[in-house]
Structures are given as C-alpha cells and as structure tokens.
Design a protein around this motif. Sequence first.
Motif, short mmCIF file in Angstrom:
data_model
loop_
_atom_site.label_atom_id
_atom_site.label_comp_id
_atom_site.label_asym_id
_atom_site.label_seq_id
_atom_site.Cartn_x
_atom_site.Cartn_y
_atom_site.Cartn_z
N VAL A 355 6.38 95.90 123.35
CA VAL A 355 5.54 94.95 124.02
C VAL A 355 4.65 94.23 123.29
O VAL A 355 3.86 95.34 123.98
CB VAL A 355 5.91 94.42 125.93
N PRO A 357 0.98 91.82 122.93
CA PRO A 357 0.25 91.28 124.78
C PRO A 357 0.41 89.83 124.81
O PRO A 357 0.36 89.30 126.09
CB PRO A 357 -0.97 91.73 123.74
N GLU A 359 3.69 88.58 125.11
CA GLU A 359 4.63 88.79 125.85
C GLU A 359 4.51 89.44 126.91
O GLU A 359 4.71 88.58 127.76
CB GLU A 359 5.84 89.37 125.48
N THR A 360 3.05 90.23 127.05
CA THR A 360 2.34 90.02 128.47
C THR A 360 2.39 89.56 129.55
O THR A 360 2.38 89.46 130.87
CB THR A 360 2.02 91.11 128.17
N LYS A 361 1.24 88.93 128.50
CA LYS A 361 0.82 87.56 129.50
C LYS A 361 1.70 86.57 129.62
O LYS A 361 1.70 86.47 131.16
CB LYS A 361 -0.43 87.04 128.51
N HIS A 363 4.98 87.02 130.68
CA HIS A 363 5.77 87.68 131.75
C HIS A 363 4.80 87.79 133.15
O HIS A 363 5.79 87.05 133.68
CB HIS A 363 5.93 89.13 131.32
N ASP A 364 3.44 87.43 132.65
CA ASP A 364 2.80 87.82 133.86
C ASP A 364 3.11 86.14 134.65
O ASP A 364 2.35 86.29 135.35
CB ASP A 364 1.47 88.11 133.98
#
Length: 418
Positions: A355, A357, A359-361, A363-364
């Motif tokens: 994943v 960074p 995509e992680t942001k 999702h959060d």
Amino acid sequence: GKNCSILQEMDVIQKQDENCYCYVQNRTIHLQYLWSTIQIKVNSRERFRFEPISEKNNCQNSETVFEFVACAVQILWKPETCTETFLSIKQYGEDICFKIQPFKIEPYVVRVKREMLDGKLLFLFVAGIFLFHFANSLSRSAKFFYLSGVILGVLALLVFVLLTLKRFIPRHSTFWILMSGSWMVSLYFIYCFKENIQWLWSEHKNYLLGYFLAVGITSFAICYQRGPLTTELSITLFTWTLQLTAFVLIYFGVTIPQVAYAVIAVSLCSKGLCYPLGAACHIARKMKHHFKSKKLMFKYLTEEEYREQGESETIRALEELRSFCRSPDFPSWIAVSKLQAPHRFAAFVLGSPHVSPAETKAHDEQYGIGSFFLEEQLFETRAQLEQEEPANSVHEEDEENENEMHTQIPFPYATELL
C-alpha cells in the motif's frame, strides 16, 4: 496290614502288648470334610515306642531321590520313647499304619476321634490365598523381607547359609546343585520336625528355644546388613517364590487335592486375566476416543486479538505471495502484460509495502477517527435506538403499577428534545 487292627471313628482301644494299628481312609469325597482331620491319641503311664510303618519297605523302588533318602533315614532312625503321642491324619490322605511297643506290661489307650474343622488346615489355606494375592506388595516391603529371612533361617538353615555364601561360589552350576541338595535335606528335616514337634517340645524345650532364638537373631542380622531387595529382577524372583509357597500352603491346607487344584487354577486365572483385561480396557478407551465425535469449540476473540491476528495473517500471506512470485514456476510475463503498474508490482515482490502512503492517508480520512464514514455509522445507530425506544416505553407502561408517580415522556416531545 493283615495282622494290624483297623481303627474306626470314636474307637477307644486299651491293650498292654505290642500291636500295630491302621486307619483306612474313606474314598468317598464329601465337601463337608474339606478341613476335617482324624485325631489319634496314644497315652500310657509307662514309656512306649511309637513307630510308623511305611508301605514302601524296599527303598530300591523309590521313584525320586527324596523318597529314597526319606526311606533310608526312616529305616535307620528310630523314634524316642514317650508316654503320650498324638497323630493327626487328613481325611483323604494316605492310609496310616503304626506300631506300639510298650517296654513294660502296662496298658496303653488308643483313642480315635474326628475334628470337623481343623484350625491348622484352615490357617494354611487362608494364609496361602492371602500370600498369593499380595505377593507383589509383600515382596517390596522391608519388614516382610526381614521376617522371611528369619523364617527361612530357622526352617531351612542350609538354604539360608548357601544363599549367604553365594558370592563365594564361582560357578552357577555348582551353586544350583548345592541348592537342590540343601532344599531336599531341609524339606526332610521340616517333615521330621513336624512329625515329632510334640516330643521335641516336651523333652527338649530349652534346646528348641535356644535354636530358634540364636538362628533367628543371626538371620535377622545378616538380612539387615544386606538390606532389602532393590533391583526389579530380585523383587520379581522373590514374588514368584512367595506365590509358589502360597500354592504349597493351599495344597496342604485342604484335605481334598481336587479342591486345592481348582483353587490354584482359579488363582492363576484371576492373576493372569488382569493383564488381558487391562489391555482390552486400554484398547477400548483408545477406540472410543478415536471414534468419538469431537465437538467444535468456538473461541471469541477480543478486539485487540482480532486486530493482531489480522495483521499477522496479512503479513504472512504477503510473504507467501512474494515467495510464489519469485519462484521459477510463476508466469511473470503473463502477469506483467496484464498489470497496469508493473514497476509497483516489481517493487512489491522485492519487499516494498503493498500500500502506498497516499492510499494509507486516503483510507484514514475515510475510515479513521472523525471521518465521514464513522459519523454516518454513529447517526444510523442512534436512529435505530430512537425507533426501538417507543415500543419499549409502551411495554413498560403495561407492566407498571398504577401507584407509580413517574410518567412516561411522549415520543414526539422526546424527538423535539433530540
């Protein structure tokens, strides 16, 4: 036996000259005579000689060495004189003949009576049963070991001495030859002692007590110095010896040999069946455990355990995927032709995160704390609670008592407050 007087039960014979007497056994077997004996008592005011008469006068016809030695000693050995003697005969034993030789012309009386329950026979039988069934535990007892050593030293002194000096005999064959001879001699002396115990006790009581005391203390000291049995082999041999002794006691504890054989056979079967029965029970438990349907056990995970298990399983699955992609069997060109971002896939195979960074942001922002998705879920939960609240309030109104002072708030008013 043709010239001898035949004795019957309840006979009282009084004579003063030399004569022989015979008691002929009844061959009809009755179980009520299992512990019954015939008691023959001979007494006189003057001394007389009591001499048993053996049917085997020719020692050359003896079948065993023991019978030959017993026959020879019986011919050479003459019993001492006495004024009273006592003879106990088993109900179904051999025919007994004996001769009375008075030294003076003085009458003697021969009395014959039956004792329906002989305490000695009953004691031997019960002791044999007890000794056989508890031989294993008794062979491991230190106190019983010392007691057995004292009894063996008193009754079979030659055997005890030979066992004590076993280490000084180099060859096993020599030891077993000496042991066999010692047992034969000891058994014969035990037989002679049993037949003449009344005469020995009445005439030589002090010597008999001195022998018992000296040999008993010496035997106990030797056994105490050597200590109890410790190895499993010696304990097993001692157990077998006790069981063999128990069979001898059972055999001599009843008057009917067939009953003794039956009791010995039943005892052996009861001991022998323990092992197959134990094995069968063990196999049955194994089979029952094997065929028994196992109930599914459900374990509920906590939120923390669920999160940790998800992370660990995800990491493991990703590592397996990387390993498969690195293997020669993986169709790499076909996979690259179908991917939109081959460079990102290559970086993942080489160890980069799956994943990015960005995509992680994202999702959060969507699913994290303060996100739109979380607020929508909270508002939907509150609306469901509000819809369920009127039904609960109506149900509570029906169950409340008329004397209650509290009143329910109407649903529309509650909605305005919210």
